[in-house]
Design a protein around this motif. Structure first.
Motif, PDB file in Angstrom:
ATOM      1  N   ASN A 180      43.674  13.011 -12.655  1.00 50.80           N
ATOM      2  CA  ASN A 180      44.606  13.441 -13.708  1.00 50.80           C
ATOM      3  C   ASN A 180      43.846  13.936 -14.932  1.00 50.80           C
ATOM      4  O   ASN A 180      44.255  14.907 -15.581  1.00 50.80           O
ATOM      5  CB  ASN A 180      45.540  12.298 -14.093  1.00 50.80           C
ATOM      6  CG  ASN A 180      46.604  12.046 -13.048  1.00 50.80           C
ATOM      7  OD1 ASN A 180      46.931  12.940 -12.257  1.00 50.80           O
ATOM      8  ND2 ASN A 180      47.155  10.850 -13.021  1.00 50.80           N
ATOM      9  N   THR A 181      42.735  13.277 -15.260  1.00 49.64           N
ATOM     10  CA  THR A 181      41.929  13.720 -16.396  1.00 49.64           C
ATOM     11  C   THR A 181      41.297  15.073 -16.105  1.00 49.64           C
ATOM     12  O   THR A 181      41.231  15.939 -16.981  1.00 49.64           O
ATOM     13  CB  THR A 181      40.844  12.681 -16.725  1.00 49.64           C
ATOM     14  OG1 THR A 181      41.459  11.427 -17.026  1.00 49.64           O
ATOM     15  CG2 THR A 181      40.018  13.114 -17.921  1.00 49.64           C
ATOM     16  N   ARG A 183      42.575  17.326 -14.193  1.00 44.34           N
ATOM     17  CA  ARG A 183      43.649  18.304 -14.323  1.00 44.34           C
ATOM     18  C   ARG A 183      43.929  18.646 -15.783  1.00 44.34           C
ATOM     19  O   ARG A 183      44.131  19.815 -16.131  1.00 44.34           O
ATOM     20  CB  ARG A 183      44.928  17.774 -13.656  1.00 44.34           C
ATOM     21  CG  ARG A 183      46.087  18.772 -13.746  1.00 44.34           C
ATOM     22  CD  ARG A 183      47.279  18.374 -12.897  1.00 44.34           C
ATOM     23  NE  ARG A 183      47.793  17.076 -13.296  1.00 44.34           N
ATOM     24  CZ  ARG A 183      47.795  16.001 -12.532  1.00 44.34           C
ATOM     25  NH1 ARG A 183      47.282  16.055 -11.302  1.00 44.34           N
ATOM     26  NH2 ARG A 183      48.279  14.856 -12.954  1.00 44.34           N
ATOM     27  N   THR A 184      43.894  17.639 -16.647  1.00 45.97           N
ATOM     28  CA  THR A 184      44.135  17.882 -18.073  1.00 45.97           C
ATOM     29  C   THR A 184      43.058  18.781 -18.669  1.00 45.97           C
ATOM     30  O   THR A 184      43.359  19.745 -19.383  1.00 45.97           O
ATOM     31  CB  THR A 184      44.173  16.548 -18.840  1.00 45.97           C
ATOM     32  OG1 THR A 184      45.253  15.754 -18.350  1.00 45.97           O
ATOM     33  CG2 THR A 184      44.369  16.787 -20.334  1.00 45.97           C
TER      34      THR A 184
END
Length: 223
Positions: A180-181, A183-184
């Motif tokens: 998720n990081t 992706r951010t």
């Protein structure tokens, strides 16, 4: 004359299977397989003779760029043809830089597809005429743009990993981040470059002088 042996690589199973069935019915062609991931394609390439691989660069969690690099490094006689829904000159330029010899739209008619597949074995290339001007402009733009200076250290590390053909999971493992990081950071760097996709971001990075396995990120401490 021996049939042209084709591998289809697309993360949409119905499309891949339908295309494989259609190709197998065409005189002079043999389909070696239809797979959805880079890992499956690499395994098949290692065990079978393939003349042409038809690859969609957007393979969901995988990057088709990784497969292009693998083919260029391991199988110099293998021809890579992109079959994509994208119409971005940036995407075409990235594919060409990583060894693709032709680019086809997924809406191309069957006769054009067969003509291109036959042509690449004669060292011919094909780029849709409507994309050619944008491709040439992208390939000839000067490098060294300060656009990369907009990125944070982490964003630049993630971008280098994308240039190296790494998947989100591989980047997360290397940089000790969660997916998720990753992706951010990817979304943030896309907005800064600007680019509409990871593939376009890679093309921008290459034009700005970043190179695969050049100064790629080392294992960093966790955030």
């Amino acid at each position: 004359m021996d049939p042209i042996r084709v591998l289809v690589v697309d993360d949409q199973p119905l499309f891949a299977e339908a295309l494989a069935v259609w190709l197998a019915r065409q005189p002079g062609f043999e389909v070696v397989g239809a797979v959805q991931t880079v890992a499956a394609a690499r395994e098949l390439l290692a065990g079978a003779h393939v003349d042409v691989q038809l690859v969609d660069l957007d393979l969901g969690a995988d990057s088709g760029v990784e497969l292009l690099d693998h083919a260029r490094d391991r199988y110099p006689l293998l021809r890579s043809v992109i079959l994509s829904a994208s119409r971005s000159p940036e995407a075409v330029a990235t594919a060409v830089r990583h060894g693709a010899v032709s680019w086809l739209s997924k809406t191309a008619d069957g006769d054009t597809l067969l003509q291109v597949l036959r042509g690449v074995l004669r060292d011919e290339s094909w780029i849709p005429p409507e994309l050619l001007a944008g491709l040439l402009r992208t390939l000839t733009e000067p490098a060294g743009s300060p656009v990369l200076d907009r990125l944070t250290v982490r964003e630049r590390q993630v971008l280098q990993c994308l240039v190296d053909g790494m998947t989100r999971a591989q980047i997360a493992e290397l940089l000790f981040m969660s997916p998720n990081t990753v992706r951010t950071h990817t979304q943030n760097l896309l907005g800064k470059l600007p680019a509409h996709s990871a593939l376009e971001a890679v093309s921008v990075a290459l034009r700005c002088g970043m190179r695969p396995n050049d100064v790629g990120p080392r294992r960093a401490s966790a955030e």
